[in-house]
Design an enzyme around this catalytic site. Structure first.
Site, PDB file in Angstrom:
ATOM      1  N   TYR A  65       0.812  -1.214   0.000  1.00  0.00           N
ATOM      2  CA  TYR A  65       0.000   0.000   0.000  1.00  0.00           C
ATOM      3  C   TYR A  65       0.848   1.267   0.000  1.00  0.00           C
ATOM      4  O   TYR A  65       0.349   2.342  -0.352  1.00  0.00           O
ATOM      5  CB  TYR A  65      -0.928   0.034   1.219  1.00  0.00           C
ATOM      6  CG  TYR A  65      -1.920  -1.087   1.320  1.00  0.00           C
ATOM      7  CD1 TYR A  65      -2.149  -1.971   0.254  1.00  0.00           C
ATOM      8  CD2 TYR A  65      -2.645  -1.300   2.483  1.00  0.00           C
ATOM      9  CE1 TYR A  65      -3.059  -3.005   0.369  1.00  0.00           C
ATOM     10  CE2 TYR A  65      -3.556  -2.325   2.599  1.00  0.00           C
ATOM     11  CZ  TYR A  65      -3.753  -3.182   1.541  1.00  0.00           C
ATOM     12  OH  TYR A  65      -4.662  -4.211   1.655  1.00  0.00           O
ATOM     13  N   HIS A 123       0.725 -11.511   1.842  1.00  0.00           N
ATOM     14  CA  HIS A 123      -0.319 -10.748   1.165  1.00  0.00           C
ATOM     15  C   HIS A 123      -0.946 -11.530   0.010  1.00  0.00           C
ATOM     16  O   HIS A 123      -2.167 -11.586  -0.124  1.00  0.00           O
ATOM     17  CB  HIS A 123       0.259  -9.422   0.655  1.00  0.00           C
ATOM     18  CG  HIS A 123      -0.777  -8.387   0.386  1.00  0.00           C
ATOM     19  ND1 HIS A 123      -0.505  -7.040   0.410  1.00  0.00           N
ATOM     20  CD2 HIS A 123      -2.093  -8.475   0.094  1.00  0.00           C
ATOM     21  CE1 HIS A 123      -1.610  -6.357   0.144  1.00  0.00           C
ATOM     22  NE2 HIS A 123      -2.576  -7.217  -0.055  1.00  0.00           N
ATOM     23  N   PRO A 176     -15.361  -5.351   1.749  1.00  0.00           N
ATOM     24  CA  PRO A 176     -16.632  -5.924   2.213  1.00  0.00           C
ATOM     25  C   PRO A 176     -17.870  -5.259   1.622  1.00  0.00           C
ATOM     26  O   PRO A 176     -18.961  -5.832   1.731  1.00  0.00           O
ATOM     27  CB  PRO A 176     -16.569  -5.704   3.728  1.00  0.00           C
ATOM     28  CG  PRO A 176     -15.703  -4.499   3.890  1.00  0.00           C
ATOM     29  CD  PRO A 176     -14.657  -4.627   2.825  1.00  0.00           C
ATOM     30  N   SER A 212      -3.238 -14.219   3.332  1.00  0.00           N
ATOM     31  CA  SER A 212      -4.275 -13.469   2.642  1.00  0.00           C
ATOM     32  C   SER A 212      -4.402 -14.017   1.230  1.00  0.00           C
ATOM     33  O   SER A 212      -3.402 -14.407   0.616  1.00  0.00           O
ATOM     34  CB  SER A 212      -3.905 -11.975   2.608  1.00  0.00           C
ATOM     35  OG  SER A 212      -4.916 -11.208   1.989  1.00  0.00           O
ATOM     36  N   ASN A 213      -5.628 -14.074   0.739  1.00  0.00           N
ATOM     37  CA  ASN A 213      -5.909 -14.557  -0.614  1.00  0.00           C
ATOM     38  C   ASN A 213      -5.517 -16.022  -0.815  1.00  0.00           C
ATOM     39  O   ASN A 213      -5.154 -16.426  -1.916  1.00  0.00           O
ATOM     40  CB  ASN A 213      -5.200 -13.664  -1.647  1.00  0.00           C
ATOM     41  CG  ASN A 213      -5.684 -12.240  -1.580  1.00  0.00           C
ATOM     42  OD1 ASN A 213      -6.852 -11.953  -1.838  1.00  0.00           O
ATOM     43  ND2 ASN A 213      -4.781 -11.329  -1.227  1.00  0.00           N
TER      44      ASN A 213
END
Length: 267
Positions: free
Chosen positions: A47, A105, A185, A135-136
């Protein structure tokens, strides 16, 4: 605030996501979220905003021990050496000695999964993170990580909203005793534009976004981390603890679950 208590962690069920928040906008968003009562902040190396997040944490005056802080290793930093080195860099940018949760990530294949998971475990042993996770990850990768490689994970952070079913992943997480953190979300506007969700919201004097966030965090061991740049949106997102969805409304939202992805896993 509802909390998820799992594996010795106490995770606020609603947090602030910071993807695409940069510079002063990011610092202000995190600072105002903490003012509003958020205590779960999510960032990532990818990010490019860990410094701004860290500045906001310090400026907020909220004791560090009250905040559940997550960051993630970028896909190119998954070798043992790079995982250790870049995790240390993340801590410096954030201005903390330890994060609460450190994630892989994306499963990039850049390094053997076992090598990365071992590096994460060592970072935890050294006190650089309290918990580790992924994650993922799909069901196959979760099984490899937990059953084959023996990783002691806390969560899998995945895209999850009313228009994307994650039943298989959720079943796997329940089997392994892990939690799910829902990113995106609100489906990048799909929730707010949905007339059925809006109609459900009117029954409670709430918005489509608010009933969706409530639906998410009412599920067992599910947290949600919507992004909110403005104070108004952040305030609306956290204003979900004064009502309860009726069974028929939860069922109606459950029935929406399809295959709409707004984050392309083939990035």
């Amino acid at each position: 605030m509802k909390h998820i208590e799992i594996k010795g962690a106490k995770v606020p069920a609603l947090g602030l996501g910071t993807w695409q928040l940069t510079g002063r906008t990011c610092s202000e968003a995190v600072r105002q979220a903490l003012e509003l009562g958020y205590r779960h902040i999510d960032t990532a190396q990818m990010y490019g905003n860990e410094t701004e997040v860290g500045r906001a944490l310090r400026d907020s005056g909220v004791p560090r021990g009250e905040i559940f802080l997550t960051t993630k290793l970028a896909p190119g930093n998954l070798s043992a050496a790079l995982a250790r080195h870049t995790a240390e860099e993340s801590l410096k940018r954030l201005g903390v000695e330890q994060v609460d949760l450190l994630l892989i990530h994306w499963p990039s294949g850049e390094a053997p999964l076992g090598e990365t998971l071992e590096a994460l475990a060592k970072l935890r042993e050294r006190g650089k993170t309290r918990f580790i996770g992924v994650s993922n990850f799909n069901v196959k990768l979760l099984k490899e990580a937990v059953e084959t490689l023996g990783a002691d994970l806390l969560c899998d952070q995945v895209e999850y909203h009313p228009f994307l079913s994650q039943r298989a992943v959720m079943a796997a997480l329940k089997h392994h005793g892990l939690m799910l953190t829902a990113y995106t979300p609100l489906g990048r506007g799909h929730v707010q534009r949905n007339p059925e969700l809006a109609e459900i919201g009117r029954k409670y004097g709430k918005s489509a976004a608010q009933v969706t966030l409530r639906w998410l965090i009412d599920q067992e061991n599910v947290a949600a981390i919507p992004k909110a740049a403005s104070r108004a949106h952040a305030a609306a997102n956290i204003d979900i603890f004064d009502f309860t969805l009726a069974d028929e409304d939860r069922a109606a939202i459950d029935a929406m679950r399809g295959n709409l992805r707004v984050v392309d896993p083939g990035w």
